[in-house]
Design a protein around this motif. Structure first.
Motif, PDB file in Angstrom:
ATOM      1  N   ASN A 142       0.801  -1.228   0.000  1.00  0.00           N
ATOM      2  CA  ASN A 142       0.000   0.000   0.000  1.00  0.00           C
ATOM      3  C   ASN A 142       0.835   1.280   0.000  1.00  0.00           C
ATOM      4  O   ASN A 142       0.458   2.275   0.613  1.00  0.00           O
ATOM      5  N   GLN A 147      -0.963   2.894  -4.534  1.00  0.00           N
ATOM      6  CA  GLN A 147      -2.364   3.223  -4.263  1.00  0.00           C
ATOM      7  C   GLN A 147      -2.924   4.138  -5.349  1.00  0.00           C
ATOM      8  O   GLN A 147      -4.062   3.972  -5.805  1.00  0.00           O
ATOM      9  N   SER A 170     -18.113  -1.886  -5.838  1.00  0.00           N
ATOM     10  CA  SER A 170     -18.033  -2.642  -4.580  1.00  0.00           C
ATOM     11  C   SER A 170     -17.074  -3.818  -4.647  1.00  0.00           C
ATOM     12  O   SER A 170     -16.740  -4.410  -3.624  1.00  0.00           O
ATOM     13  N   GLN A 173     -10.690  -3.773  -4.042  1.00  0.00           N
ATOM     14  CA  GLN A 173      -9.963  -3.780  -2.781  1.00  0.00           C
ATOM     15  C   GLN A 173      -9.831  -2.360  -2.243  1.00  0.00           C
ATOM     16  O   GLN A 173      -9.804  -1.390  -3.009  1.00  0.00           O
ATOM     17  N   ASN A 174      -9.764  -2.229  -0.936  1.00  0.00           N
ATOM     18  CA  ASN A 174      -9.425  -0.962  -0.304  1.00  0.00           C
ATOM     19  C   ASN A 174      -7.948  -0.690  -0.599  1.00  0.00           C
ATOM     20  O   ASN A 174      -7.095  -1.500  -0.239  1.00  0.00           O
ATOM     21  N   LYS A 177      -5.227  -1.343   1.881  1.00  0.00           N
ATOM     22  CA  LYS A 177      -5.012  -2.712   2.345  1.00  0.00           C
ATOM     23  C   LYS A 177      -4.421  -3.624   1.260  1.00  0.00           C
ATOM     24  O   LYS A 177      -4.449  -4.850   1.384  1.00  0.00           O
ATOM     25  N   PRO A 289     -16.724  -5.434   2.763  1.00  0.00           N
ATOM     26  CA  PRO A 289     -15.493  -4.809   2.267  1.00  0.00           C
ATOM     27  C   PRO A 289     -14.240  -5.229   3.031  1.00  0.00           C
ATOM     28  O   PRO A 289     -13.127  -5.078   2.532  1.00  0.00           O
ATOM     29  N   SER A 290     -14.416  -5.777   4.246  1.00  0.00           N
ATOM     30  CA  SER A 290     -13.256  -6.184   5.054  1.00  0.00           C
ATOM     31  C   SER A 290     -12.939  -7.669   4.894  1.00  0.00           C
ATOM     32  O   SER A 290     -12.090  -8.205   5.596  1.00  0.00           O
ATOM     33  N   SER A 340      -7.395  -2.279  11.440  1.00  0.00           N
ATOM     34  CA  SER A 340      -6.722  -1.208  10.696  1.00  0.00           C
ATOM     35  C   SER A 340      -5.790  -0.460  11.626  1.00  0.00           C
ATOM     36  O   SER A 340      -6.093  -0.275  12.813  1.00  0.00           O
ATOM     37  N   GLY A 344      -4.284   2.809   7.656  1.00  0.00           N
ATOM     38  CA  GLY A 344      -5.381   2.129   6.984  1.00  0.00           C
ATOM     39  C   GLY A 344      -5.077   0.684   6.689  1.00  0.00           C
ATOM     40  O   GLY A 344      -5.960  -0.080   6.291  1.00  0.00           O
TER      41      GLY A 344
END
Length: 355
Positions: A142, A147, A170, A173-174, A177, A289-290, A340, A344
């Motif tokens: 990350n 990113q 949706s 990935q974040n 992370k 999302p997690s 987190s 993040g």
């Protein structure tokens, strides 16, 4: 079964002979299962002996067990514990719920104590495998430049492929992370977390420092690939990674780390080699999302049935060689699931540094 070459199962660094037994159907709720710890489940003696102390009243053996697993030894209304004690002619002392400590097995005969200990080991191993993983070994990807490129990838995919079946924001990935998963662990108390941290440091001393040369590994994240067989029904799309210098040092470190953790009993073996990949799109993210999934997709078999796959043919065609940038990998982290830190990324319970 070939009596000269019996099937062996390994639990906690020890080997046990496995006898053939008829499968039995159990209730779905683990808390209500009454595990059958009868003589047919396994051999009563381990191939590698554990410590059994002789006392004034007979023999005694201690075993460290995380408190969340006590209920599986006790069983519904105490039936499993009673059955173990009756069949092995021992007494089994278990700490109070929530109190970390040792389970103590006592008996007048050494063979009975060994039998009880062996059956408890098999019982715990069975239920530990059913626990959702709590931690995983990871390389963080990350870094800000990556990113930024990932967000560009997301924007372009949605711009060009949003009309394809199942493709939506949706799925992504974040970016905070982004990571490589080496393997997953079930660590149920502070003692087990510390054991994993200590093993990481031993790996650093034993082989990581020599392979990495005390410097970060420069890795390029480029190209995308998918997990399943049909690109029109994707569940996971991932970015590929490779060493900038063309060497296999990253793969060697990953494989040797997993081998050591599997040998210690802290990790289950899933593949012969670690599949180095960075998930960028995952249908699990639609509802959660997690979400994090084991490397072994069979562990998430039930969740696959609930997924809505997406058509990734155009994504593959348009972004097959998309470059997410370079990353300086300087540590392996023991990451905590569903967490987190300030950046993040996943909270770190321990880490191995290259420099």
């Amino acid at each position: 079964m070939d009596v000269l070459r019996p099937t062996l199962i390994r639990i906690g660094g020890r080997a046990y002979r496995k006898n053939l037994i008829q499968e039995q159907a159990y209730k779905h709720k683990e808390e209500e299962e009454d595990f059958c710890a009868g003589p047919g489940d396994c051999a009563d003696e381990p191939c590698d002996a554990f410590v059994v102390e002789e006392t004034e009243k007979g023999f005694q053996c201690r075993v460290e067990v995380p408190s969340p697993l006590y209920k599986y030894i006790i069983g519904k209304k105490g039936e499993t514990k009673k059955k173990l004690e009756t069949e092995t002619r021992t007494s089994i002392s278990i700490p109070k719920p929530g109190v970390e400590g040792e389970i103590v097995i006592t008996g007048q005969h050494r063979s009975g104590v060994i039998s009880a200990r062996t059956r408890i080991d098999v019982l715990l191993d069975s239920f530990r495998k059913k626990q959702p993983f709590t931690h995983f070994l990871s390389f963080a990807l990350n870094q800000p430049a990556v990113q930024e490129k990932f967000l560009q990838f997301k924007e372009e995919v949605l711009e060009k492929c949003s009309k394809d079946h199942g493709v939506s924001s949706s799925l992504f990935q974040n970016p905070a992370k982004l990571h490589l998963t080496l393997g997953t662990l079930v660590l149920l108390n502070e003692q087990e977390i510390q054991k994993a941290c200590d093993l990481l440091q031993r790996c650093k001393e034993d082989f990581v420092d020599q392979i990495a040369g005390g410097k970060p590994l420069t890795v390029e994240v480029a190209g995308v690939e998918y997990m399943n067989d049909d690109p029109a029904m994707m569940d996971v799309l991932y970015a590929k990674v490779h060493m900038k210098d063309g060497s296999d040092r990253l793969q060697v470190i990953a494989d040797q780390l997993v081998q050591r953790f599997v040998a210690s009993g802290l990790m289950l073996k899933e593949w012969d080699r670690v599949k180095l990949h960075a998930t960028v799109m995952n249908t699990l993210f639609r509802k959660d999302p997690s979400a994090e999934e084991r490397n072994n997709t069979m562990a998430g078999k039930s969740s696959f049935k609930e997924r809505e796959s997406f058509n990734g043919r155009n994504i593959l065609k348009l972004f097959e060689n998309f470059c997410f940038g370079e990353v300086q990998l300087d540590s392996v982290r023991l990451s905590q699931r569903f967490s987190s830190d300030a950046s993040g990324y996943y909270a770190t319970s321990g880490q191995l540094t290259f420099s």
